[in-house]
Design a protein around this motif. Structure first.
Motif, PDB file in Angstrom:
ATOM      1  N   ASP A 588       0.975  -1.294  -0.047  1.00  0.00           N
ATOM      2  CA  ASP A 588       0.037   0.104  -0.010  1.00  0.00           C
ATOM      3  C   ASP A 588       0.889   1.051   0.135  1.00  0.00           C
ATOM      4  OD1 ASP A 588       1.116  -0.082   2.419  1.00  0.00           O
ATOM      5  OD2 ASP A 588      -0.898  -0.612   3.561  1.00  0.00           O
ATOM      6  N   SER A 589       0.299   2.329  -0.017  1.00  0.00           N
ATOM      7  CA  SER A 589       0.888   3.573  -0.138  1.00  0.00           C
ATOM      8  C   SER A 589       1.923   3.779   1.114  1.00  0.00           C
ATOM      9  CB  SER A 589       0.030   4.821  -0.160  1.00  0.00           C
ATOM     10  OG  SER A 589      -1.010   4.911   0.799  1.00  0.00           O
ATOM     11  N   VAL A 590       1.568   3.256   2.347  1.00  0.00           N
ATOM     12  CA  VAL A 590       2.366   3.649   3.573  1.00  0.00           C
ATOM     13  C   VAL A 590       3.642   2.822   3.258  1.00  0.00           C
ATOM     14  CG1 VAL A 590       2.394   3.483   5.909  1.00  0.00           C
ATOM     15  CG2 VAL A 590       0.326   3.970   4.882  1.00  0.00           C
ATOM     16  N   VAL A 591       3.405   1.694   2.950  1.00  0.00           N
ATOM     17  CA  VAL A 591       4.761   0.698   2.859  1.00  0.00           C
ATOM     18  C   VAL A 591       5.506   1.306   1.732  1.00  0.00           C
ATOM     19  CG1 VAL A 591       5.513  -1.593   2.383  1.00  0.00           C
ATOM     20  CG2 VAL A 591       3.661  -1.285   3.604  1.00  0.00           C
ATOM     21  N   LEU A 592       4.882   1.600   0.681  1.00  0.00           N
ATOM     22  CA  LEU A 592       5.879   2.395  -0.405  1.00  0.00           C
ATOM     23  C   LEU A 592       6.475   3.505   0.011  1.00  0.00           C
ATOM     24  CD1 LEU A 592       6.600   1.735  -3.261  1.00  0.00           C
ATOM     25  CD2 LEU A 592       4.694   3.045  -4.113  1.00  0.00           C
ATOM     26  N   ALA A 593       5.887   4.530   0.618  1.00  0.00           N
ATOM     27  CA  ALA A 593       6.544   5.494   1.355  1.00  0.00           C
ATOM     28  C   ALA A 593       7.537   5.342   2.003  1.00  0.00           C
ATOM     29  CB  ALA A 593       5.427   6.659   1.944  1.00  0.00           C
ATOM     30  N   SER A 612      16.580  -3.037  -4.013  1.00  0.00           N
ATOM     31  CA  SER A 612      16.420  -4.626  -4.454  1.00  0.00           C
ATOM     32  C   SER A 612      14.978  -4.831  -4.321  1.00  0.00           C
ATOM     33  CB  SER A 612      17.334  -5.456  -3.648  1.00  0.00           C
ATOM     34  OG  SER A 612      17.087  -6.764  -4.176  1.00  0.00           O
ATOM     35  N   ILE A 613      14.098  -4.433  -3.158  1.00  0.00           N
ATOM     36  CA  ILE A 613      12.819  -4.888  -3.024  1.00  0.00           C
ATOM     37  C   ILE A 613      12.094  -4.230  -4.177  1.00  0.00           C
ATOM     38  CG2 ILE A 613      10.783  -4.651  -1.397  1.00  0.00           C
ATOM     39  CD1 ILE A 613      12.879  -5.134   0.803  1.00  0.00           C
ATOM     40  N   LEU A 614      12.262  -2.980  -4.242  1.00  0.00           N
ATOM     41  CA  LEU A 614      11.339  -2.227  -4.995  1.00  0.00           C
ATOM     42  C   LEU A 614      11.701  -2.703  -6.624  1.00  0.00           C
ATOM     43  CD1 LEU A 614      12.029   1.418  -3.701  1.00  0.00           C
ATOM     44  CD2 LEU A 614       9.994   0.114  -3.823  1.00  0.00           C
ATOM     45  N   GLU A 615      12.785  -3.015  -6.898  1.00  0.00           N
ATOM     46  CA  GLU A 615      13.008  -3.678  -8.177  1.00  0.00           C
ATOM     47  C   GLU A 615      12.235  -5.171  -8.471  1.00  0.00           C
ATOM     48  OE1 GLU A 615      16.764  -5.962 -10.841  1.00  0.00           O
ATOM     49  OE2 GLU A 615      17.053  -4.974  -8.841  1.00  0.00           O
ATOM     50  N   PHE A 616      12.173  -5.828  -7.352  1.00  0.00           N
ATOM     51  CA  PHE A 616      11.441  -6.965  -7.458  1.00  0.00           C
ATOM     52  C   PHE A 616       9.718  -6.682  -7.560  1.00  0.00           C
ATOM     53  CE2 PHE A 616       8.872 -10.520  -5.550  1.00  0.00           C
ATOM     54  CZ  PHE A 616       9.568 -11.507  -6.093  1.00  0.00           C
ATOM     55  N   LEU A 617       9.311  -5.619  -7.025  1.00  0.00           N
ATOM     56  CA  LEU A 617       8.014  -5.213  -7.062  1.00  0.00           C
ATOM     57  C   LEU A 617       7.667  -4.528  -8.426  1.00  0.00           C
ATOM     58  CD1 LEU A 617       7.720  -3.487  -3.473  1.00  0.00           C
ATOM     59  CD2 LEU A 617       7.151  -5.789  -4.186  1.00  0.00           C
ATOM     60  N   THR A 618       8.500  -4.178  -9.037  1.00  0.00           N
ATOM     61  CA  THR A 618       8.411  -3.783 -10.458  1.00  0.00           C
ATOM     62  C   THR A 618       8.032  -4.758 -11.600  1.00  0.00           C
ATOM     63  OG1 THR A 618      10.744  -3.655 -10.949  1.00  0.00           O
ATOM     64  CG2 THR A 618       9.666  -1.588 -10.029  1.00  0.00           C
ATOM     65  N   VAL A 619       8.243  -5.797 -11.112  1.00  0.00           N
ATOM     66  CA  VAL A 619       8.008  -6.897 -12.036  1.00  0.00           C
ATOM     67  C   VAL A 619       6.273  -6.958 -12.579  1.00  0.00           C
ATOM     68  CG1 VAL A 619       8.034  -9.612 -12.330  1.00  0.00           C
ATOM     69  CG2 VAL A 619       9.875  -8.546 -11.441  1.00  0.00           C
ATOM     70  N   SER A 620       5.547  -6.512 -11.374  1.00  0.00           N
ATOM     71  CA  SER A 620       4.230  -6.468 -11.538  1.00  0.00           C
ATOM     72  C   SER A 620       3.797  -5.174 -12.196  1.00  0.00           C
ATOM     73  CB  SER A 620       3.319  -6.598 -10.312  1.00  0.00           C
ATOM     74  OG  SER A 620       1.930  -6.293 -10.478  1.00  0.00           O
ATOM     75  N   GLU A 621       2.742  -4.994 -13.092  1.00  0.00           N
ATOM     76  CA  GLU A 621       2.466  -3.741 -13.808  1.00  0.00           C
ATOM     77  C   GLU A 621       1.839  -2.807 -12.863  1.00  0.00           C
ATOM     78  OE1 GLU A 621       0.225  -4.545 -17.241  1.00  0.00           O
ATOM     79  OE2 GLU A 621       1.936  -5.370 -18.345  1.00  0.00           O
ATOM     80  N   GLN A 622       1.052  -3.385 -11.975  1.00  0.00           N
ATOM     81  CA  GLN A 622       0.215  -2.509 -10.951  1.00  0.00           C
ATOM     82  C   GLN A 622       1.332  -2.153 -10.037  1.00  0.00           C
ATOM     83  OE1 GLN A 622      -2.717  -5.226  -9.093  1.00  0.00           O
ATOM     84  NE2 GLN A 622      -3.884  -5.521 -10.809  1.00  0.00           N
ATOM     85  N   CYS A 623       2.267  -2.927  -9.285  1.00  0.00           N
ATOM     86  CA  CYS A 623       3.359  -2.271  -8.509  1.00  0.00           C
ATOM     87  C   CYS A 623       4.038  -1.318  -9.329  1.00  0.00           C
ATOM     88  CB  CYS A 623       4.098  -3.420  -8.113  1.00  0.00           C
ATOM     89  SG  CYS A 623       3.350  -4.584  -7.055  1.00  0.00           S
TER      90      CYS A 623
END
Length: 858
Positions: A588-593, A612-623
Motif C-alpha cells: 500500500d501507499s504507506v509501505v511504499l512511502a 532491491s525490494i522495489l526492483e522486485f516489485l516492479t515486475v508487476s505492472e500494478q506495482c
C-alpha cells in the motif's frame, strides 16, 4: 644423623573428621660413629623402632608423626610391647609445642645438605602432615624457606619425591593467603618443566596439575599461566588415560578461560575443539570434566566470534529458563503423527492397529516408498522426542533449578548441548508462555544459525513456524528476537521458501508501516525481504540451486532430480513469488512511502536492500505504476549522490583508510542496486517522460569515474548506455558516453579477467576484446591499459597463453611500446627473454615478437 624410615611404613591420608593426636617422642642422642644405634619413637599406642646410621658426632633429632588410626591416616608398623603406664606417662609428658618442633626438623631435612633419600622421606612426611587441613599447613608455613625447598624437590629424579613435593604445594596453594607465595617461588616454572618430562606417573601429573588448578583461581596468576609453555601441555593432558589428570587439566583451562585476555591465546592453541570433544562424549562418566569443559566453552561463547567456533564443533548455546517455565508445555496430540516442521504424513491403505500404536509411533504404519525420511528430518524427530519426554516428566533443568534460586541470575545463565538436542530444546522453548524464555531462545537460534546445516536443522525442527507466529506477539522484545532469528535463517534458500509459504511477508511488510520502529529492526526486516524478494533469485531458482555454506550433498541431489525432469515442467512449477504471496495487495501507499524514505535518508546498506525490494516489485505492472507515482526519482538521486564519494570533504580518509574503503564498498553496492532499479524503470515511457535524463546521466558519469569497486560499475555502465540511447540522436554525446564506459568499465574489467581468471578460454576472449578496443583507436585506451597494470599480465600471457591469446597480447604490447614511457615497465616485466624465445623458436607469432623487440631499447 639422618633417620632412615623403613620401607614397611605406609602413609595413608588422614581422616579429616577426626582430631589429630599429638605424639610423644623419646629421643636418644647418639654420639658414636661405629655402630648403628636404635632409638624409639613412642606414641599413645605405638612404639616405632628406627635405625639411625651415624654420620657425625652431632645428633639429629627427628620425628615421625602418627595420625588418627580410624580413617586411614596412620603409620603401618608392627607395634612394640608397652605397658599402659608407659603410654599414659607419654601422653602426660607431651606438650603443645611438640608438633611444631617436629615440622621444623622435617623442614630442616629438606635442605640441600641432606642426601636425596632423607629429603624424599621428609617431603613425604610433610605432605601427609599437611593433609590434616589448614592448621597443619599453617604449621609448615611458619618456617621460612619451606616453599623454596619444596619447589626445589620438583627437580628430583624420584617420582615419589616429585609427587610429594607437588602434593604439598597443592595443599599450600589451596589456602588463599599462601597462593601468591607459591607462585613467587617459581612453582609455575618448575611444574611446567616437570610436566614436560616424557615419562611421568599419573600421580605426579595429578598432583602437579591440581597445584596449577589452585593457582589458576587467582586472576593475577592466570595471565602468567596462559603465557607460558604450559598451555599446550594442559591441552595434551585432556586426552590422558587417567580421568583425574583429565579433570585437573580441564579445571585449569576452565579457570584460565575466566579471564577474557586469555581467550585469544587459548583459542589459537586449539582449546575449543578439545573441550567440545569432552563435552560431546561421555568422558568415562566423569561429571567433573564435562562440567569444566562446559564452563570453559560458555566463557568463550560470550564472544561473538568464538561462539561461532563453538557452534561449528556441534554444540548449541541453550538458555536456562528454569524448570517452572516448562510447566506450560503442552505436547500436541495428533490423531495421526506429523513431522516437527508441521508436515503431515499421509496414512497408508492399511488400517490403524488395534491398540493405536501406529497413531502414536511415528512412521510405524507408513509403507509407501516415499516414507524414507531424510537425515535432517530423522534427527529432528529424535531430538523432539527426547526433549518432549524430558519436559513431560519434569526432568529438564531439574539440577540447575536447585542450584539457582534468583530469577535474575537464572535469566543470564546458559548451557551447551549437542546440536541435535540443542535445536530441539530451543524449538521447545519457543512454544512456552514465558516471554523472557521465548526471547532468549529466539536469540540463541539466531546465534546458532551460522551454516546451512544448522539452518536446515532448525527448519526441519519446526523453528520457522514458531518464529513466524511470534511476529504478531504483543511483546516487543519477543518480536525483535523472532525477526533476528528469521533474518539469520533466511540466508538459506530453503528457509526462504518456508518463510514465504508460511505467510511471514505480511507481518514483516506490515511492520515497516510503523515509523517508531528502530533502525536495527528495519534493517533486519529489509534483510529478510531482500532475501525472499531477491530479483535475481527468481530466475536462478529455475535453473540453479547452488550450495550455501557447503550443503553440496543436498545440491547434488537436486541437480540430479532436475536433470531427469522436463525443463518446461520446472519452469511451470516455479511460479513467480508475486503470485504466491499476492504482494500487490500487501504493497500500500504507506509501505511504499517507507521504502522511498529509506532510499532518501538511510545508510547505504539499507538503501541497497530497499532498492532491491522495489526492483522486485516492479515486475508487476500494478506495482510498477505505484512505484513511479511515489516519487522514486528523488529517491534515486539521493542514492547516486553518496557523500563518501566526495573524498575531498573529509580528513578522516587519510587517518582511517580501512574505514573509508569499507564505506566506499557499501556505497558501491547501493549504487549498483539503484542502477538496476533505474534500468528497469527506464522501460516505462511514463517514467522516461517525467525524469531529468541529463541530470541522471551526469550522476552516473561521475560515479563511473569514481573509486567504487569495479564489479559495482557494470550496472552503472549499462544504465548509462541505456540513458544515452533514449535521450535522442546526439552522436557526440553518445560517443563520449561510449568512450567513458570503455575507459572506466570495459577496459578495467577485461584486464581483471586477464589477471585473475583461471580459465584459458576466458583469458583469450578478454585479451582479444582488449586488442579490438585498442586497435579501434579509442582515445587514451593505451594509457588506461598501462595505468591498470596490464603489462605484467600481458607478458605472462605471451609465455603461457594460447596462439590467439599470444598474438593479441603481442599486438597490445606493440601499441603500448609506441609510448616510450612504457618501455621500462615492459622490460621490467620480463618481455625481452620471452620475445627472444618466440623468435628463436620461430613460432607463428615470431614476426610480431621481432617487431616489438626492435622498438624496445635492448
Amino acid at each position: 644423623m639422618a633417620l632412615t624410615i623403613p620401607t614397611q611404613f605406609k602413609f595413608k591420608p588422614p581422616n579429616l573428621q577426626h582430631q589429630f593426636l599429638r605424639i610423644h617422642v623419646e629421643v636418644f642422642t647418639v654420639r658414636t660413629t661405629n655402630k648403628p644405634q636404635t632409638c624409639y619413637f613412642t606414641s599413645h599406642n605405638h612404639h616405632l623402632r628406627c635405625r639411625l646410621k651415624p654420620k657425625s658426632w652431632f645428633a639429629r633429632t627427628t620425628v615421625l608423626p602418627s595420625f588418627c588410626i580410624n580413617g586411614g591416616g596412620e603409620v603401618d608398623a608392627s607395634p612394640q610391647q608397652s605397658t599402659p603406664s608407659q603410654d599414659n606417662e607419654a601422653l602426660r609428658s607431651s606438650s603443645s609445642t611438640n608438633g611444631d618442633g617436629y615440622v621444623a626438623l622435617f623442614v630442616r631435612m629438606l635442605g640441600l645438605d641432606h642426601d636425596s633419600l632423607d629429603r624424599e622421606q621428609a617431603i613425604v612426611a610433610l605432605w601427609k602432615y599437611s593433609l590434616g587441613g589448614k592448621q597443619y599447613v599453617d604449621a609448615i608455613m611458619q618456617f621460612r624457606g619451606s616453599i623454596n625447598l619444596t619447589v626445589n624437590l620438583l627437580r628430583s629424579e624420584s617420582s615419589a619425591a616429585c609427587e610429594a613435593a607437588a602434593g604439598l604445594l597443592r595443599m599450600i596453594s589451596s589456602v588463599n593467603v599462601y597462593r601468591d607465595s607459591v607462585a613467587e617461588c617459581g612453582a609455575i616454572e618448575e611444574l611446567t618443566g616437570l610436566l614436560r618430562r616424557s615419562s611421568l606417573t599419573s600421580e605426579v601429573k595429578e598432583q602437579s596439575i591440581c597445584t596449577l588448578w589452585n593457582l589458576s583461581v587467582d586472576e593475577k596468576l592466570r595471565a602468567k599461566l596462559a603465557n607460558t609453555d604450559l598451555l599446550p601441555l594442559l591441552i595434551k593432558f585432556l586426552e590422558d588415560e587417567d580421568i583425574k589428570v583429565k579433570e585437573a587439566a580441564g579445571g585449569v583451562l576452565a579457570n584460565l578461560a575466566l579471564s577474557h585476555p586469555n581467550h585469544k591465546i587459548m583459542v589459537e592453541a586449539g582449546v575449543i575443539p578439545k573441550m567440545a570433544k569432552l563435552l560431546k562424549t561421555d568422558a568415562e562418566g566423569s561429571k567433573v570434566i564435562r562440567k569444566e569443559a562446559r564452563n570453559a566453552l560458555l566463557e568463550f561463547a560470550k564472544d561473538e566470534y568464538y561462539r561461532i567456533l563453538v557452534v561449528e564443533e556441534g554444540l548449541v548455546l541453550v538458555p536456562l529458563v528454569g524448570a517452572a517455565a516448562y510447566k506450560s508445555f503442552r505436547p500436541d496430540l495428533h490423531s495421526w503423527p506429523s513431522l516437527p516442521d508441521g508436515t503431515e504424513i499421509e496414512q497408508s491403505s492399511k488400517g490403524p492397529s488395534r491398540y493405536g500404536a501406529s497413531e502414536l509411533l511415528l512412521g510405524l504404519n507408513i509403507q509407501d516408498k516415499n516414507a524414507n525420511l531424510e537425515e535432517a528430518k530423522t534427527n529432528a524427530i529424535v531430538g523432539r522426542t527426547q526433549q518432549q519426554f524430558l519436559a513431560r516428566i519434569g526432568a529438564i533443568e531439574m539440577e540447575n533449578e536447585n542450584k539457582v534460586n534468583s530469577e535474575s541470575s537464572l535469566s543470564q545463565r546458559s548451557t551447551l548441548l549437542p546440536w541435535m538436542d540443542g535445536v530441539a530444546r530451543l524449538v521447545l522453548i519457543l512454544g512456552l508462555e514465558d516471554e523472557l524464555a521465548v526471547a532468549r531462545a529466539a536469540k540463541s537460534i539466531a546465534d546458532a544459525s551460522i551454516n546451512e546445516h544448522m539452518r536446515i536443522s532448525f527448519k526441519e525442527a519446526g523453528a520457522v513456524n514458531h518464529l513466524i507466529q511470534l511476529l504478531n506477539h504483543h511483546s516487543g522484545n519477543v518480536k525483535l528476537a523472532a525477526i533476528h532469528a528469521l533474518e539469520r535463517l533466511s540466508v538459506s534458500n530453503d528457509v526462504c521458501l518456508r518463510i514465504e509459504a508460511e505467510g511471514a511477508l505480511f507481518p514483516l511488510i506490515n511492520s515497516l508501516k510503523h515509523s517508531e520502529i528502530s533502525e536495527s529492526s528495519t534493517e533486519m526486516i529489509l534483510n529478510i525481504l531482500a532475501q525472499v524478494l531477491d530479483p535475481s533469485k527468481e530466475m536462478k531458482s529455475k535453473f540453479y540451486d547452488g550450495p550455501v555454506n557447503g550443503s553440496k550433498k543436498q545440491w547434488d541431489a537436486r541437480r540430479t532430480t532436475a536433470s531427469a525432469e522436463n525443463m518446461d515442467e520446472i519452469l511451470s512449477r516455479s511460479t513467480s513469488s508475486l503470485q504466491t504471496i499476492q504482494v500487490v495487495d500487501l504493497l500500500d501507499s504507506v509501505v511504499l512511502a517507507r521504502l522511498i524514505e529509506i532510499l532518501k535518508t538511510s545508510s547505504p546498506n539499507l538503501q541497497r536492500k530497499a532498492a532491491s525490494i522495489l526492483e522486485f516489485l516492479t515486475v508487476s505492472e500494478q506495482c510498477f505504476d505505484k512505484v513511479i507515482s511515489a516519487g522514486i526519482e528523488s529517491a534515486l538521486e539521493a542514492v547516486f549522490q553518496q557523500r563518501i564519494l566526495n573524498e575531498a570533504e573529509s580528513d578522516i580518509i587519510c587517518q582511517q583508510p580501512e574505514l573509508h574503503t569499507l564505506e566506499v564498498e557499501e556505497a558501491g553496492l547501493a549504487i549498483s542496486s539503484a542502477s538496476r532499479l533505474l534500468t528497469r524503470l527506464l522501460d516505462s515511457e511514463q517514467f522516461r517522460g517525467t525524469i531529468n535524463s541529463s541530470r541522471f546521466t551526469k550522476f552516473l558519469r561521475d560515479i563511473l569515474k569514481s573509486s567504487i569497486p569495479l564489479h559495482n560499475k557494470d550496472w552503472v555502465a549499462a544504465c548509462l548506455v541505456k540513458l544515452s540511447s533514449l535521450s535522442g540522436p546526439n552522436p557526440d554525446f553518445e560517443n563520449a558516453i561510449s568512450m567513458e564506459v570503455t575507459l572506466f568499465e570495459t577496459i578495467p574489467r577485461l584486464i581483471e579477467e586477464i589477471k585473475t581468471s583461471f580459465s584459458p578460454e576466458v583469458q583469450e576472449a578478454a585479451v582479444i576484446e582488449l586488442n579490438r578496443i585498442i586497435s579501434e583507436g579509442v582515445v587514451d585506451s593505451t594509457r588506461a591499459v598501462a595505468a591498470e597494470g596490464a603489462i605484467f599480465a600481458l607478458v605472462k600471457l605471451i609465455e603461457e597463453g594460447s596462439g590467439r591469446a599470444v598474438e593479441a597480447a603481442l599486438a597490445i604490447l606493440y601499441n603500448l611500446s609506441m609510448d616510450s614511457e612504457n618501455h621500462s615497465a615492459i622490460i621490467a616485466a620480463g618481455a625481452v627473454p620471452a620475445l627472444r624465445k618466440i623468435v628463436l623458436s620461430q613460432r607463428p607469432q615470431w614476426m610480431r615478437a621481432l617487431r616489438l623487440l626492435r622498438t624496445l631499447p635492448t
